[in-house]
Design an enzyme around this catalytic site. Sequence first.
Site, PDB file in Angstrom:
ATOM      1  N   HIS A  82     -37.049  27.114  -9.437  1.00  0.00           N
ATOM      2  CA  HIS A  82     -36.111  26.912  -8.410  1.00  0.00           C
ATOM      3  C   HIS A  82     -36.781  26.459  -7.156  1.00  0.00           C
ATOM      4  O   HIS A  82     -37.756  27.067  -6.598  1.00  0.00           O
ATOM      5  CB  HIS A  82     -34.771  27.898  -8.452  1.00  0.00           C
ATOM      6  CG  HIS A  82     -33.817  27.684  -7.704  1.00  0.00           C
ATOM      7  ND1 HIS A  82     -33.706  27.138  -6.571  1.00  0.00           N
ATOM      8  CD2 HIS A  82     -32.680  27.377  -8.335  1.00  0.00           C
ATOM      9  CE1 HIS A  82     -32.496  27.038  -6.181  1.00  0.00           C
ATOM     10  NE2 HIS A  82     -31.738  26.992  -7.334  1.00  0.00           N
ATOM     11  N   GLY A 163     -34.854  32.409  15.544  1.00  0.00           N
ATOM     12  CA  GLY A 163     -36.363  32.903  15.279  1.00  0.00           C
ATOM     13  C   GLY A 163     -37.541  32.131  16.082  1.00  0.00           C
ATOM     14  O   GLY A 163     -37.109  31.001  16.558  1.00  0.00           O
ATOM     15  N   ILE A 167     -42.638  29.142  10.315  1.00  0.00           N
ATOM     16  CA  ILE A 167     -42.210  30.275   9.213  1.00  0.00           C
ATOM     17  C   ILE A 167     -42.800  31.542   9.510  1.00  0.00           C
ATOM     18  O   ILE A 167     -43.754  31.710  10.091  1.00  0.00           O
ATOM     19  CB  ILE A 167     -42.822  29.682   7.737  1.00  0.00           C
ATOM     20  CG1 ILE A 167     -44.323  29.502   7.842  1.00  0.00           C
ATOM     21  CG2 ILE A 167     -42.145  28.242   7.358  1.00  0.00           C
ATOM     22  CD1 ILE A 167     -44.778  29.317   6.445  1.00  0.00           C
ATOM     23  N   HIS A 168     -41.981  32.613   8.806  1.00  0.00           N
ATOM     24  CA  HIS A 168     -42.497  33.867   8.845  1.00  0.00           C
ATOM     25  C   HIS A 168     -43.998  33.671   7.701  1.00  0.00           C
ATOM     26  O   HIS A 168     -43.749  33.200   6.624  1.00  0.00           O
ATOM     27  CB  HIS A 168     -41.900  34.969   8.338  1.00  0.00           C
ATOM     28  CG  HIS A 168     -42.093  36.287   8.130  1.00  0.00           C
ATOM     29  ND1 HIS A 168     -43.029  36.629   7.157  1.00  0.00           N
ATOM     30  CD2 HIS A 168     -41.806  37.431   9.113  1.00  0.00           C
ATOM     31  CE1 HIS A 168     -43.086  37.905   7.376  1.00  0.00           C
ATOM     32  NE2 HIS A 168     -42.652  38.444   8.426  1.00  0.00           N
ATOM     33  N   PRO A 169     -44.935  34.201   8.063  1.00  0.00           N
ATOM     34  CA  PRO A 169     -46.278  34.078   7.269  1.00  0.00           C
ATOM     35  C   PRO A 169     -46.104  34.504   5.820  1.00  0.00           C
ATOM     36  O   PRO A 169     -46.549  33.598   4.881  1.00  0.00           O
ATOM     37  CB  PRO A 169     -47.281  34.884   7.853  1.00  0.00           C
ATOM     38  CG  PRO A 169     -46.579  35.744   8.525  1.00  0.00           C
ATOM     39  CD  PRO A 169     -45.416  35.129   9.163  1.00  0.00           C
ATOM     40  N   THR A 170     -45.424  35.436   5.402  1.00  0.00           N
ATOM     41  CA  THR A 170     -45.020  35.923   4.064  1.00  0.00           C
ATOM     42  C   THR A 170     -43.664  35.427   3.712  1.00  0.00           C
ATOM     43  O   THR A 170     -43.169  35.466   2.452  1.00  0.00           O
ATOM     44  CB  THR A 170     -45.432  37.121   3.637  1.00  0.00           C
ATOM     45  OG1 THR A 170     -44.946  38.040   4.524  1.00  0.00           O
ATOM     46  CG2 THR A 170     -46.969  37.364   3.890  1.00  0.00           C
ATOM     47  N   GLY A 172     -41.509  33.211   5.137  1.00  0.00           N
ATOM     48  CA  GLY A 172     -40.795  31.839   5.155  1.00  0.00           C
ATOM     49  C   GLY A 172     -39.802  31.476   6.127  1.00  0.00           C
ATOM     50  O   GLY A 172     -39.808  31.972   7.011  1.00  0.00           O
TER      51      GLY A 172
END
Length: 296
Positions: A82, A163, A167-170, A172
């Site tokens: 997905h 925010g 992206i947030h590194p882990t 997203g």
Amino acid sequence: MNQILECVPNFSEGRNLDVIEKICDSFRGKEGVRLLDYTWDYDHNRSVVTVIGEPDALRDAMVEAIGRAVELIDMTKHQGQHPRMGCVDVVPFIPIRNTTLADADRVAREVAQIAAERFGQPFFLYEKSATAPHRENLAEVRKGQFEGMAQKMLAPAWRPDFGPNTIHPTGGVTAIGARMPLIAYNINLDTPNLEIAQNIANVIRHVRGGFRYCKAMGVKLEDRNIAQVSMNLTDFTQTAIYRVFETVKMEARRYGVNVLGSEIVGLVPQQALVDAAAYYLQLEGFNGEQVLENRL
């Protein structure tokens, strides 16, 4: 509950049940919140949770669930059929009782603001909450997926609504917003040929000239060695389940393929199933008031 909103968050984890349970714990035992359903799929590597609640209580529970997902899911290691762009991929809020789209929009924005500040997860507002036309369609927002999202967000048109600007590194990035009810509906084919499922999806999906309220794609279910037409029906009153099902059956015959069965992911409005029953039974003059449970 006097005022009820529904939330159907999609988390990018469908293989580790311990992680799924820990995320769902965010909705358990909370006053004003009720966990109705949660399902997960190994091939999609995705879980879909259905929860209802009073607006503020649901907001607080959803913020907690986002925090747990950011903590427990590492998108740099995620693989699945997905499309996805974040550990919490999408968070729709839906008005159910004594609430409006405006109420759903308010709660979505509050969740995004709190979670972005608390966890460093960026958020795009989508659907009825979108701040620009190009952000309304989830498929457009998600295009590029996790791997390409950092580059995509360098463009001013794709700066997040809440925010950090990357992206947030882990974790997203997450899409969040208000929308009306949709039905997640999949049809399984008796072939492992993914191209056939993709061709059928192109026939029925709106952006390729198909049904106005149908989003569709072809996926491969590796564990069953079959192909699937995976859909979101965004307005079942205009694009009915039975109409899509019959069209998929008809198109499948072009390739000598049959339908094995279909499935609904999460919950479904009762009227959608009543409409399907009325169609297949060829009921004359039938209406929902003839359903016993509706008269209780």
